[in-house]
Scaffold this motif. Structure first.
Motif, PDB file in Angstrom:
ATOM      1  N   GLU A  50     -91.914  28.991   3.377  1.00 29.12           N
ATOM      2  CA  GLU A  50     -90.724  29.815   3.112  1.00 29.12           C
ATOM      3  C   GLU A  50     -91.117  31.150   2.478  1.00 29.12           C
ATOM      4  OE1 GLU A  50     -87.473  29.394   3.882  1.00 29.12           O
ATOM      5  OE2 GLU A  50     -88.205  27.720   5.084  1.00 29.12           O
ATOM      6  N   MET A  51     -92.159  31.136   1.658  1.00 32.33           N
ATOM      7  CA  MET A  51     -92.599  32.374   1.022  1.00 32.33           C
ATOM      8  C   MET A  51     -93.311  33.291   2.010  1.00 32.33           C
ATOM      9  SD  MET A  51     -93.801  31.609  -2.866  1.00 32.33           S
ATOM     10  CE  MET A  51     -93.729  33.371  -3.121  1.00 32.33           C
TER      11      MET A  51
ATOM     12  N   LYS B 194     -92.448  34.017   4.846  1.00 35.43           N
ATOM     13  CA  LYS B 194     -91.478  34.771   5.658  1.00 35.43           C
ATOM     14  C   LYS B 194     -91.211  36.151   5.062  1.00 35.43           C
ATOM     15  CE  LYS B 194     -89.093  30.557   7.218  1.00 35.43           C
ATOM     16  NZ  LYS B 194     -87.805  29.804   7.220  1.00 35.43           N
ATOM     17  N   GLN B 195     -91.637  36.370   3.816  1.00 33.79           N
ATOM     18  CA  GLN B 195     -91.400  37.652   3.163  1.00 33.79           C
ATOM     19  C   GLN B 195     -92.695  38.448   3.055  1.00 33.79           C
ATOM     20  OE1 GLN B 195     -89.847  36.004  -0.463  1.00 33.79           O
ATOM     21  NE2 GLN B 195     -91.814  36.117  -1.515  1.00 33.79           N
ATOM     22  N   CYS B 196     -92.571  39.734   2.879  1.00 31.31           N
ATOM     23  CA  CYS B 196     -93.739  40.612   2.754  1.00 31.31           C
ATOM     24  C   CYS B 196     -93.506  41.585   1.579  1.00 31.31           C
ATOM     25  CB  CYS B 196     -93.970  41.376   4.053  1.00 31.31           C
ATOM     26  SG  CYS B 196     -95.479  42.373   4.052  1.00 31.31           S
TER      27      CYS B 196
ATOM     28  N   PRO C 261     -94.029  37.932  -4.987  1.00 39.23           N
ATOM     29  CA  PRO C 261     -93.217  39.032  -5.511  1.00 39.23           C
ATOM     30  C   PRO C 261     -94.101  40.113  -6.124  1.00 39.23           C
ATOM     31  CG  PRO C 261     -92.279  36.919  -6.154  1.00 39.23           C
ATOM     32  CD  PRO C 261     -93.609  36.623  -5.543  1.00 39.23           C
TER      33      PRO C 261
END
Length: 371
Positions: free
Chosen positions: A285-286, A288-290, A294
């Motif tokens: 799930e992590m 999927k972000q860029c 964080p």
């Protein structure tokens, strides 16, 4: 070397013929025939106890995890003296002045070792074992190399006789058993190579649990970390830089705190290594972000490291209370010419002399007072 000789047949045609002795030995080396046992000597009688591939995989996994547990510093890690010497020689663990039961801790190189795949980890220890074997254990290097490559060519699940092993290779058997490369019952005349051994030349080692293959760590912007794992080893690694708070059956919850991360820095672990570990094991799930982690988390970990590196500890001599300005200036000039001044405050006539220059400065001041 007369390996090949030029001969003629009945028709007078010239051709090269391989030396018969060399030809026979070369064939034995390639296919493992003869008395050389290049590919191990298969046990002649069946084993009375059934040893399955599943059993060997479990045995190898548990043995290797004990090695990693020792590296991390948990109570479950109880490795042999040889493994401890290898860890120290490779710079993976460092002795401390602590009076606790475990007087060593993982180093920056050791934490980097944890980030490697198992195949690379095994070869890293084996290469250091070669250095240790010849220098400190008095083994024959040729026999050590021969046995390592022999293990890579053996069949998983097949039992082999120990009778054809040399003295050096028999000694190696106990060391390799400790790290899970071979399985052998006490005083047994046969041994089984595990997947760690048979994969030495191929690299096909299955090591992760199905639910951990895609990553298991979630990091939130409030510095809270969720790790979906029940592996004591992974939890121990997280404990190196994470303040663990809650543990469930298949998950642990922790917090990235300044004190805990700085404690990891004192062991030689770097900010980039912590960031790499969290990124490498990030939950799908992590990913999927860029960026995956964080940006605030990445920046804060690096800031904590910069904060630590702002202060440097130096041994030396602190001089103050100079009666006259001239005296202060003479001592300052003498120390400066020798590059021994680490800090100075001209207004208050104070300076700090590096340890290597203390003796010279003391002697100069002594002679100045006599004059």
């Amino acid at each position: 070397m007369h390996i090949c000789n030029e001969v003629q047949d009945n028709r007078g045609v010239s051709y090269l013929k391989m030396n018969e002795t060399f030809q026979a030995n070369f064939r034995n080396a390639l296919v493992g025939g003869g008395d050389h046992s290049s590919f191990g000597a298969v046990a002649e009688t069946p084993d009375k106890r059934l040893v399955t591939i599943d059993f060997l995989d479990k045995y190898a996994s548990e043995a290797w995890e004990k090695v990693l547990h020792y590296l991390v510093g948990t109570l479950q890690g109880n490795s042999s003296g040889t493994v401890r010497k290898i860890m120290s020689l490779a710079g993976l663990k460092m002795e401390t002045d602590s009076h606790s039961s475990d007087r060593s801790h993982i180093t920056s190189r050791g934490f980097q070792f944890l980030l490697l795949d198992v195949h690379t980890q095994v070869w890293t220890l084996l290469l250091k074992y070669l250095d240790l074997a010849e220098g400190r254990l008095g083994m024959k290097l040729v026999d050590v190399l021969n046995f390592i490559f022999q293990l890579g060519s053996l069949d998983l699940g097949q039992d082999y006789s120990v009778d054809t092993l040399t003295t050096t290779q028999s000694t190696m058997m106990d060391d390799l058993k400790d790290i899970g490369l071979v399985y052998r019952r006490k005083k047994s005349s046969r041994f089984y190579p595990t997947r760690l051994a048979t994969s030495l030349t191929s690299g096909n080692i299955v090591t992760t649990k199905p639910h951990e293959e895609g990553g298991f760590i979630i990091v939130e912007t409030n510095y809270r970390v969720y790790a979906y794992t029940d592996s004591p080893l992974q939890i121990a690694v997280l404990d190196l830089f994470l303040a663990l708070q809650t543990r469930f059956a298949n998950m642990v919850v922790g917090q990235l705190t300044r004190d805990k991360v700085r404690d990891a820095f004192t062991k030689g672990i770097t900010a980039e290594q912590i960031i790499t570990f969290l990124t490498t094991h990030a939950h799908p799930e992590m990913r999927k972000q860029c960026p995956i982690l964080p940006a605030t988390i990445i920046d804060q970990i690096r800031l904590w490291e910069m904060e630590k590196n702002r202060l440097r500890q130096n041994k030396g001599l602190f001089l103050h209370d100079f009666a006259k300005k001239d005296e202060y200036q003479r001592v300052l000039r003498f120390a400066s010419e020798r590059g021994s001044v680490l800090w100075q405050d001209d207004s208050r006539r104070k300076l700090f002399i590096a340890e290597e220059g203390v003796a010279q400065v003391k002697e100069f001041m002594k002679q100045a007072r006599k004059g």
